[in-house]
Motif scaffolding. Structure first.
Motif, PDB file in Angstrom:
ATOM      1  N   GLY A  23      27.933  56.177  87.126  1.00 50.74           N
ATOM      2  CA  GLY A  23      29.549  55.877  87.737  1.00 50.74           C
ATOM      3  C   GLY A  23      29.506  54.280  88.224  1.00 50.74           C
ATOM      4  N   HIS A  24      30.720  54.127  88.457  1.00 49.85           N
ATOM      5  CA  HIS A  24      31.010  52.593  88.825  1.00 49.85           C
ATOM      6  C   HIS A  24      32.095  52.533  89.933  1.00 49.85           C
ATOM      7  CE1 HIS A  24      28.793  50.894  85.360  1.00 49.85           C
ATOM      8  NE2 HIS A  24      29.124  52.035  84.741  1.00 49.85           N
ATOM      9  N   GLY A  63      30.627  53.682  78.760  1.00 50.32           N
ATOM     10  CA  GLY A  63      30.478  55.179  79.223  1.00 50.32           C
ATOM     11  C   GLY A  63      30.636  54.964  80.683  1.00 50.32           C
ATOM     12  N   VAL A  64      31.787  55.022  81.238  1.00 44.91           N
ATOM     13  CA  VAL A  64      31.841  55.214  82.728  1.00 44.91           C
ATOM     14  C   VAL A  64      32.091  56.402  83.059  1.00 44.91           C
ATOM     15  CG1 VAL A  64      33.254  54.234  84.768  1.00 44.91           C
ATOM     16  CG2 VAL A  64      32.963  52.738  82.734  1.00 44.91           C
ATOM     17  N   HIS A  65      31.288  57.066  83.599  1.00 42.14           N
ATOM     18  CA  HIS A  65      31.386  58.656  83.608  1.00 42.14           C
ATOM     19  C   HIS A  65      32.136  59.126  84.813  1.00 42.14           C
ATOM     20  CE1 HIS A  65      28.875  59.443  80.227  1.00 42.14           C
ATOM     21  NE2 HIS A  65      27.955  58.573  80.587  1.00 42.14           N
ATOM     22  N   GLN A  66      32.351  58.300  86.054  1.00 42.33           N
ATOM     23  CA  GLN A  66      33.181  58.556  87.162  1.00 42.33           C
ATOM     24  C   GLN A  66      33.347  57.110  87.890  1.00 42.33           C
ATOM     25  OE1 GLN A  66      32.402  57.930  90.372  1.00 42.33           O
ATOM     26  NE2 GLN A  66      30.245  58.476  90.565  1.00 42.33           N
ATOM     27  N   GLU A 122      41.712  57.513  82.217  1.00 39.38           N
ATOM     28  CA  GLU A 122      41.754  58.148  81.190  1.00 39.38           C
ATOM     29  C   GLU A 122      41.620  57.198  79.830  1.00 39.38           C
ATOM     30  OE1 GLU A 122      46.243  58.864  81.337  1.00 39.38           O
ATOM     31  OE2 GLU A 122      46.290  60.773  82.234  1.00 39.38           O
ATOM     32  N   LEU A 123      41.926  56.066  80.081  1.00 37.53           N
ATOM     33  CA  LEU A 123      41.490  55.193  79.003  1.00 37.53           C
ATOM     34  C   LEU A 123      39.922  55.040  78.778  1.00 37.53           C
ATOM     35  CD1 LEU A 123      44.304  52.367  79.690  1.00 37.53           C
ATOM     36  CD2 LEU A 123      44.263  53.924  77.809  1.00 37.53           C
ATOM     37  N   VAL A 124      39.200  54.976  79.962  1.00 36.66           N
ATOM     38  CA  VAL A 124      37.808  55.020  79.895  1.00 36.66           C
ATOM     39  C   VAL A 124      37.155  56.305  79.808  1.00 36.66           C
ATOM     40  CG1 VAL A 124      37.828  52.368  80.605  1.00 36.66           C
ATOM     41  CG2 VAL A 124      37.521  54.351  82.128  1.00 36.66           C
ATOM     42  N   ASP A 125      37.924  56.990  79.890  1.00 35.38           N
ATOM     43  CA  ASP A 125      37.256  58.550  79.951  1.00 35.38           C
ATOM     44  C   ASP A 125      36.238  58.730  80.990  1.00 35.38           C
ATOM     45  OD1 ASP A 125      36.896  61.272  79.010  1.00 35.38           O
ATOM     46  OD2 ASP A 125      35.230  60.623  77.501  1.00 35.38           O
ATOM     47  N   ALA A 126      37.067  58.499  82.256  1.00 35.97           N
ATOM     48  CA  ALA A 126      36.006  58.444  83.348  1.00 35.97           C
ATOM     49  C   ALA A 126      36.799  59.704  84.321  1.00 35.97           C
ATOM     50  CB  ALA A 126      36.026  57.177  84.184  1.00 35.97           C
ATOM     51  N   ALA A 345      28.111  48.840  92.161  1.00 35.10           N
ATOM     52  CA  ALA A 345      29.305  47.822  92.674  1.00 35.10           C
ATOM     53  C   ALA A 345      29.112  46.325  92.313  1.00 35.10           C
ATOM     54  CB  ALA A 345      29.143  47.874  94.201  1.00 35.10           C
ATOM     55  N   GLN A 346      30.259  45.851  91.719  1.00 41.83           N
ATOM     56  CA  GLN A 346      31.405  46.412  91.179  1.00 41.83           C
ATOM     57  C   GLN A 346      31.581  46.566  89.804  1.00 41.83           C
ATOM     58  OE1 GLN A 346      34.854  45.953  93.814  1.00 41.83           O
ATOM     59  NE2 GLN A 346      33.677  46.302  95.692  1.00 41.83           N
ATOM     60  N   THR A 347      32.742  46.985  89.271  1.00 44.77           N
ATOM     61  CA  THR A 347      32.837  47.191  87.817  1.00 44.77           C
ATOM     62  C   THR A 347      33.121  46.114  87.219  1.00 44.77           C
ATOM     63  OG1 THR A 347      33.769  49.394  88.244  1.00 44.77           O
ATOM     64  CG2 THR A 347      34.216  48.565  86.086  1.00 44.77           C
ATOM     65  N   VAL A 348      33.888  45.130  87.643  1.00 46.46           N
ATOM     66  CA  VAL A 348      34.257  43.936  86.942  1.00 46.46           C
ATOM     67  C   VAL A 348      34.192  42.685  87.826  1.00 46.46           C
ATOM     68  CG1 VAL A 348      36.016  42.760  85.323  1.00 46.46           C
ATOM     69  CG2 VAL A 348      35.769  45.147  85.353  1.00 46.46           C
TER      70      VAL A 348
END
Length: 493
Positions: A23-24, A63-66, A122-126, A345-348
């Motif tokens: 997760g991220h 794949g960002v699972h959550q 929704e867009l990244v399926d997380a 931590a963290q995504t971007v």
């Protein structure tokens, strides 16, 4: 040199590697949300509802699972109603903790709120993971946020959600009850936080919060005092801990400048993550059971001295950081029966991010490559793995030069391994099983120095390359370059 040996015991299963471990974390901090994830619908970049399509593409491929949001320290000063409804009517608020990019200082526009976050998921399926405000909020606010997100019957908040463009419930499963409430989340002592957690979780569950995450601490005594006071462990599904490594005092150097001693000290610091999972598990088992309460390492990663609030916690993302992350992921696999979720931590753009952006493009970091290499572990069954290797002494403890973990899945056995040596290639024997049908390998960072980092211009140079895998007396043998990470796919005969 005597080869290092990895022994994979496929008959000794640990547990399933939960997808949520990969997760991220996205906080309203620096250029993570604004500029990195969301730029608005009028931006010249291609967007979907204001969300950067290039960033979405990178995250979807990984794949960002959550995904955890809105913080972090920001969560306990955030009032969710500020971020719903027409954007032009949303209030601008001070950001009590973080600079929002380099120009907007400590100001929050609330342009990115609940609907935008769920759309991103929704867009990244997380799976969305929301952190409720305990520090400056109250149970009424928290339970109404749950109702807004999750109720499907005809209530005022469900109708409000529909008016905001979402007639169907968001079905948010994971709800954090505050963040770092021993510090920026309200300066609670553990007993007071336990009472607050019980109150918040009770009302949040009444409105549809399926799984609740309590704020824990890397201090085992704090966790024990919290759990002793809680008295109702049925309200608790996950206990969180946060662990950053890199030492803000500079003992590990910076992201790209470090001497030999500092190089290895970062790996020693990263080993604290697994040790503190074990400590939290011991506290849980005293008052409840780790069969029922998982450990959520919902903030982890490298944090170097140059990443400050004033620069939006930005730092270069180096090969050394990525190799350290590989070892942490191995430790999570070893503890698949304890770790229920984790959030890098963290995504971007912030700290040990997986994606970096500028005004024209988004590109993957070396850590992105590691998460991608480790993706075959997701959903597979972790198995016992031992490593026989040399160790390097630091002022904390000895650092094994080779790290590894393994899982069994439908496609066979998958082994990840890394060479932490600063300047030596390591020959590694991998004993998997007697019935090997074939094996292939990939390696990261074979031609890179540990201080190398990603830029828009060089990001493709960090892609995985093929790794030669030979067989000797039934074992697999690979030569690992210094500061490298590898993945081996092993088929059954």
């Amino acid at each position: 040199m005597t080869p290092d040996t990895i022994r994979v015991r496929t008959s000794e299963e640990i547990d399933r590697v939960n997808p949520e471990i990969h997760g991220h974390f996205a906080e309203h901090l620096g250029r993570c949300v604004y500029g990195g994830l969301w730029v608005g619908e009028d931006d010249p970049l291609p967007t979907t509802d204001g969300i950067r399509e290039d960033t979405v593409e990178r995250l979807s491929d990984l794949g960002v699972h959550q995904l955890r949001w809105p913080g972090g320290c920001f969560a306990d000063a955030y009032h969710w109603r500020d971020g719903v409804g027409p954007r032009e009517e949303r209030p601008t608020r001070p950001n009590d903790f973080w600079a929002q990019g380099r120009e907007e200082a400590f100001v929050e526009s609330n342009a990115f709120g609940t609907e935008e976050f769920v759309r991103l998921c929704e867009l990244v399926d997380a799976e969305p993971f929301l952190a409720a405000n305990v520090g400056s909020g109250d149970p009424q606010e928290a339970k109404e946020w749950v109702e807004y997100c999750n109720r499907e019957d005809d209530t005022a908040l469900a109708r409000e959600r529909a008016e905001n463009g979402s007639p169907d419930p968001h079905d948010v499963t994971y709800w954090g009850v505050g963040n770092e409430n021993w510090g920026c989340g309200g300066q609670f002592d553990p007993e007071t936080y336990a009472n607050e957690f019980r109150r918040f979780a009770h009302y949040m569950r009444l409105r549809g919060a399926e799984e609740t995450i309590a704020c824990g601490h890397v201090d085992e005594d704090w966790n024990r005092r919290f759990l002793a006071q809680l008295t109702e462990p049925d309200l608790l599904d996950h206990l969180s801990i946060h662990r950053y490594f890199g030492r803000w005092d500079g003992d590990c150097g910076s992201a790209t400048e470090f001497d030999d001693e500092q190089y290895y000290l970062l790996f020693a610091e990263s080993l604290k993550v697994g040790r503190q999972v074990d400590s939290a598990a011991a506290a849980i088992d005293t008052y409840a059971s780790t069969d029922d309460v998982g450990i959520a390492v919902d903030e982890w990663g490298a944090w170097h001295p140059e990443a400050t609030s004033e620069n939006g916690l930005e730092q270069e993302n180096s090969v050394r950081d990525a190799v350290a992350a590989a070892g942490v992921l191995d430790d999570f696999n070893h503890r698949a029966d304890l770790v229920s979720m984790a959030n890098l931590a963290q995504t971007v753009n912030v700290l040990q991010c997986v994606v970096q952006t500028d005004e024209e493009a988004a590109w993957p970091t070396p850590t992105y490559r590691v998460l991608d290499l480790y993706s075959p572990h997701v959903g597979a069954t972790a198995v016992r793995t031992s490593v026989e290797t040399e160790e390097v002494e630091t002022d904390l403890w000895e650092v094994p030069l080779v790290s590894a973990s393994a899982t069994d899945g439908d496609e066979g056995t998958y082994v990840t391994l890394s060479n932490r040596s600063l300047d030596e290639e390591r020959t590694v024997r991998v004993a998997v099983r007697d019935d090997i049908g074939g094996a292939s390998g990939e390696v990261l960072f074979a031609d890179h120095d540990p201080s190398d980092y990603s830029t828009r211009g060089n990001a493709a140079e960090f892609e995985a390359a093929d790794l030669d895998v030979t067989t000797e007396d039934g074992d697999l043998v690979v030569d690992l370059p210094p500061n490298s990470v590898a993945g081996l796919s092993v088929e059954s005969a």
